[in-house]
Scaffold this motif. Structure first.
Motif, PDB file in Angstrom:
ATOM      1  N   ARG A 136       0.861  -1.179   0.000  1.00  0.00           N
ATOM      2  CA  ARG A 136       0.000   0.000   0.000  1.00  0.00           C
ATOM      3  C   ARG A 136       0.900   1.232   0.000  1.00  0.00           C
ATOM      4  O   ARG A 136       1.742   1.398   0.882  1.00  0.00           O
ATOM      5  N   ASP A 137       0.699   2.075  -0.998  1.00  0.00           N
ATOM      6  CA  ASP A 137       1.584   3.230  -1.178  1.00  0.00           C
ATOM      7  C   ASP A 137       1.668   4.110   0.064  1.00  0.00           C
ATOM      8  O   ASP A 137       2.750   4.582   0.424  1.00  0.00           O
ATOM      9  N   TYR A 138       0.539   4.339   0.735  1.00  0.00           N
ATOM     10  CA  TYR A 138       0.577   5.224   1.900  1.00  0.00           C
ATOM     11  C   TYR A 138       1.403   4.609   3.024  1.00  0.00           C
ATOM     12  O   TYR A 138       2.116   5.320   3.729  1.00  0.00           O
ATOM     13  N   GLN A 139       1.356   3.280   3.186  1.00  0.00           N
ATOM     14  CA  GLN A 139       2.180   2.628   4.211  1.00  0.00           C
ATOM     15  C   GLN A 139       3.660   2.730   3.851  1.00  0.00           C
ATOM     16  O   GLN A 139       4.495   3.028   4.704  1.00  0.00           O
ATOM     17  N   LEU A 175      -5.693   0.112   9.343  1.00  0.00           N
ATOM     18  CA  LEU A 175      -4.960   0.656   8.195  1.00  0.00           C
ATOM     19  C   LEU A 175      -3.460   0.457   8.274  1.00  0.00           C
ATOM     20  O   LEU A 175      -2.722   0.965   7.440  1.00  0.00           O
TER      21      LEU A 175
END
Length: 120
Positions: A46-49, A69
């Motif tokens: 996941r890009d945000y992670q 999340l």
């Protein structure tokens, strides 16, 4: 376990690591493993992670995300990299309850392979 390696791209980051390594209190930095940081790819990336992990590795960071999340995942990846960079050091994770401690220990083992013998 599938892991992705990222080289430190910025000369300023590399310079910062060299300066830290030369500081008397941080002689324990492993300059060989410190040229890379590792991110697990054994689950969906996941890009945000990934961006939060990268930020947390190089800057003081407070992560505030809703339940589910990936705060535990993010902290496991950050702790794993710091454990690699400072193999003689300690990484401390504090939680307000025993179940949260257990969850973090399991995540460290299942996500990035930190041996249970290295956690307490």
């Amino acid at each position: 376990m599938a892991l992705a390696q990222f080289e430190l791209e910025s000369n300023s980051l590399t310079k910062s690591f060299e300066e830290l390594n030369n500081a008397s209190e941080l002689q324990r930095f492993d300059t060989i493993s410190g040229t890379l940081w590792i991110y697990p790819t054994n689950r969906a990336v996941r890009d945000y992670q990934l961006k939060i992990v990268e930020t947390a590795l190089f800057h003081n960071t407070l992560v505030s995300l809703p339940t589910g999340l990936g705060k535990t995942f993010i902290s496991a990846v950050v702790m794993y990299n710091f454990q690699r960079w400072y193999p003689r050091g300690l990484v401390i994770f504090m939680a307000p309850t025993r179940p949260l401690e257990t969850q973090q220990l399991d995540s460290c083992h299942n996500t990035v392979g930190i041996s249970p013998s290295k956690t307490f």
